[in-house]
Enzyme design. Sequence first.
Site, short mmCIF file in Angstrom:
data_model
loop_
_atom_site.label_atom_id
_atom_site.label_comp_id
_atom_site.label_asym_id
_atom_site.label_seq_id
_atom_site.Cartn_x
_atom_site.Cartn_y
_atom_site.Cartn_z
N ASP A 102 0.40 -1.49 -0.06
CA ASP A 102 -0.04 -0.04 0.23
C ASP A 102 1.15 0.77 0.20
O ASP A 102 2.11 1.75 0.52
CB ASP A 102 -0.99 0.10 0.84
CG ASP A 102 -1.69 -1.28 1.14
OD1 ASP A 102 -2.32 -1.55 0.26
OD2 ASP A 102 -2.15 -1.75 2.75
N1 URA Z 1 -1.34 -5.81 3.69
C1 URA Z 1 -1.70 -4.79 3.65
O1 URA Z 1 -2.74 -4.27 4.50
N2 URA Z 1 -0.77 -3.89 3.13
C2 URA Z 1 0.00 -3.90 2.52
O2 URA Z 1 0.45 -3.57 1.77
C3 URA Z 1 0.49 -5.19 1.89
C4 URA Z 1 -0.08 -6.25 3.30
#
Ligand code: URA
Length: 239
Positions: A102
């Site tokens: 993310d």
């Molecule tokens: N899980 C998440 O919620 N975000 C990420 O970036 C990776 C795994």
Amino acid sequence: MVRLQKFLAAAGVASRRKAEELIRQGKVTVNGERAVLGTRVDPEKDIVRLDGKVVTPEKKVYLILNKPRGVVTTCRDPQGRRTVLDLIGSIGAAVHPVGRLDYDTEGLLLLTNDGDLTNKLIHPRYQIEKTYHVLVEGRPTEQDLETLRRGLLLEDGWTAPARVSILKEMRGKTWLEMSIHEGRNRQVRRMWARLGYPVLKLRRTRFAFLTLGRLRPGEYRHLSREEVRKLRALTREKG
Ligand code: URA
């Protein structure tokens, strides 16, 4: 030995389907002989020509990046935000991220122009384990951890069992280590939200056997041959 159309596609000449068409049209030769569909080549030895021009296989590149927060894991962002490719700059190969982190997640991100390996590493069948350090608001109970270890129900189904342990308890916040082998969208954040603990920070520390080592946020390095070999082996064992 690889199929000629696969070789041409990997060299970036055309998609596999288009490469088949070029072969059918008689535009491709191998060691001076007109190729046919089904021809196989040894990329190390055979001379492949398209319209008389030698085709050289694209060099495969494998990187790990310590992605900082505030960077998108796509190659281009319509909103003009910084992308992981901006951090890597020009390396003479069109690498793509293996899965995604993310915008607000930091940590280990693999990038490569090896599409075959990418598809395998993100395929659920191979169960590649990813480890995260997670800072949550509040103090998860042992029962919460057990729920994560058993699997819990999200909007898109039950999660597979996670490995989870507490790293550090602070005032009103907790650092935990958590390993999962699935890669659903925002999965870690959604798992903690489901239990009522907002995620304040999320950092991926490990992908299979790969760790960040001394890489600081924004830095990357090339994988060694041995590391690439080991990654490939992981996608063969269960294949
Ligand atoms: N899980 C998440 O919620 N975000 C990420 O970036 C990776 C795994």
